[in-house]
Write an enzyme that holds these catalytic residues in place. Structure first.
Site, PDB file in Angstrom:
ATOM      1  N   ASN A  12       0.866  -1.176   0.000  1.00 17.55           N
ATOM      2  CA  ASN A  12       0.000   0.000   0.000  1.00 17.55           C
ATOM      3  C   ASN A  12       0.904   1.226   0.000  1.00 17.55           C
ATOM      4  OD1 ASN A  12      -1.829   2.030   0.498  1.00 17.55           O
ATOM      5  ND2 ASN A  12      -2.321   1.390   2.589  1.00 17.55           N
ATOM      6  N   LYS A  14       0.054   4.298  -0.248  1.00 15.30           N
ATOM      7  CA  LYS A  14      -0.583   5.501   0.316  1.00 15.30           C
ATOM      8  C   LYS A  14      -0.328   6.686  -0.629  1.00 15.30           C
ATOM      9  CE  LYS A  14      -0.105   3.347   4.738  1.00 15.30           C
ATOM     10  NZ  LYS A  14      -0.056   3.430   6.154  1.00 15.30           N
ATOM     11  N   HIS A  99      -9.645   1.691   4.917  1.00 18.91           N
ATOM     12  CA  HIS A  99      -8.347   1.830   5.591  1.00 18.91           C
ATOM     13  C   HIS A  99      -8.500   2.805   6.765  1.00 18.91           C
ATOM     14  CE1 HIS A  99      -4.181   2.846   6.380  1.00 18.91           C
ATOM     15  NE2 HIS A  99      -3.871   1.711   5.787  1.00 18.91           N
ATOM     16  N   GLU A 101      -6.748   5.144   7.755  1.00 20.49           N
ATOM     17  CA  GLU A 101      -6.475   6.551   7.425  1.00 20.49           C
ATOM     18  C   GLU A 101      -7.687   7.187   6.746  1.00 20.49           C
ATOM     19  OE1 GLU A 101      -2.786   5.702   5.450  1.00 20.49           O
ATOM     20  OE2 GLU A 101      -1.923   5.200   7.399  1.00 20.49           O
ATOM     21  N   GLU A 171      -5.632  -4.469  10.777  1.00 24.05           N
ATOM     22  CA  GLU A 171      -4.560  -3.485  10.941  1.00 24.05           C
ATOM     23  C   GLU A 171      -4.806  -2.676  12.214  1.00 24.05           C
ATOM     24  OE1 GLU A 171      -2.543  -2.486   6.978  1.00 24.05           O
ATOM     25  OE2 GLU A 171      -4.312  -1.241   7.091  1.00 24.05           O
ATOM     26  N   GLY A 177       2.414   2.422  10.703  1.00 22.46           N
ATOM     27  CA  GLY A 177       3.434   3.464  10.518  1.00 22.46           C
ATOM     28  C   GLY A 177       4.147   3.866  11.796  1.00 22.46           C
TER      29      GLY A 177
HETATM   30  P1  PGA Z   1       2.664   0.380   7.555  1.00 23.09           P
HETATM   31  O1  PGA Z   1       1.248   0.604   6.874  1.00 23.09           O
HETATM   32  O2  PGA Z   1       3.206  -0.932   7.059  1.00 23.09           O
HETATM   33  O3  PGA Z   1       3.492   1.554   7.114  1.00 23.09           O
HETATM   34  O4  PGA Z   1       2.453   0.345   9.019  1.00 23.09           O
HETATM   35  C1  PGA Z   1       0.357  -0.467   6.674  1.00 23.09           C
HETATM   36  C2  PGA Z   1      -0.959   0.047   6.153  1.00 23.09           C
HETATM   37  O5  PGA Z   1      -1.394   1.123   6.561  1.00 23.09           O
HETATM   38  O6  PGA Z   1      -1.604  -0.603   5.317  1.00 23.09           O
END
Ligand code: PGA
Length: 264
Positions: A12, A14, A99, A101, A171, A177
């Site tokens: 992903n 983003k 997601h 976010e 998640e 992150g």
């Molecule tokens: P990350 O993100 O691996 O940077 O923690 C995963 C995601 O948000 O799908």
């Protein structure tokens, strides 16, 4: 990792990488993964602006290019949005929905997410539905209820005939992150609960064939340990997937586990 389910490793991006980066990324990654086990599915969820380049430079490879969001209406006055028809017109059949976010920064509720899932599945697209609790919810000990309600509401009125096009990504928001990963046991235990929630709604057979991924600071150090767990069928990877070599290293580790099982 269950022998009968596909293992999905999804990157992903983003809001990262430009079309010129996308070209380099695909030129590097595609040849590296060609000889991987057929049990592995590799997906890459790119920004809209990168879709065409990603498709062009991954042509004839086994990577599936996906979008990170879609709208639930066909067309109309929705400034800044994208419809499933628009994605399909490019050849994109995979989409991430819900997601954290999107939930946090764009106020997406379970109801909106449910409409999007409904729309994407009716358009013959495959969906990764993301679920996961915040740190506050975890500390309050309500992570199970939260995740369960995200699944129940997200999949409300979704007919079981569509479930083979749905994959769930657990998640935990506090792990995304942040460099803090759930332990493999924590992640596996939540994925088991997600499977039993699916079973309650759709029955045993569908629950046993649904892929459930883990996401949240997955990287080369922790990927094997997490993905080897019996109810985890792969990973959704953000930061560690932005570099094709790094993403490949994770894929390679998982591929070695799959090969050792000898069920290729
Ligand atoms: P990350 O993100 O691996 O940077 O923690 C995963 C995601 O948000 O799908």
């Amino acid at each position: 990792m269950n022998r009968s389910r596909k293992i999905i490793l999804a990157s992903n991006w983003k809001m990262n990488l430009l079309p010129e980066d996308t070209k380099i990324y695909m030129e590097k990654l595609c040849p590296m993964i060609e000889s991987m086990s057929s049990r592995l599915d590799i997906h890459t969820y790119v920004p809209y602006i990168d879709i065409q380049t990603a498709l062009e430079y991954s042509k004839n490879s086994r990577i599936k290019i996906g979008a990170q969001n879609c709208h639930f209406e066909n067309f109309g006055a929705f400034t800044g949005e994208i419809s499933t028809d628009m994605l399909l017109s490019l050849g994109v059949k995979n989409v991430i929905i819900g997601h954290s976010e999107r939930r946090k920064y764009f106020c997406e509720t379970d109801e909106i997410i449910n409409k999007k899932i409904n729309k994407a599945l009716n358009s013959n697209m495959s969906v990764i539905l993301c679920v996961g609790e915040t740190i506050k919810e975890k500390n309050a000990g309500i992570e199970l209820e939260i995740v369960e309600s995200q699944i129940v509401n997200g999949l409300k009125n979704i007919n079981n005939k569509y479930l083979n096009n749905v994959c769930i990504a657990y998640e935990p928001v506090w792990a995304i992150g942040t460099g803090k990963t759930a332990t493999s046991l924590e992640a596996d235990s939540m994925c088991k609960k997600i499977r039993s929630t699916i079973e309650k709604i759709y029955g045993k057979e569908i629950s046993m064939s649904t892929s459930i991924l883990y996401g949240g600071s997955l990287n080369l150090e922790n990927a094997e340990d997490i993905i080897i767990q019996s109810d985890i069928d792969g990973g959704l990877i953000g930061g560690a997937s932005l570099n094709p070599e790094k993403f490949y290293e994770i894929i390679d580790r998982v591929n070695n586990i799959v090969k050792k099982e000898g069920k290729d």
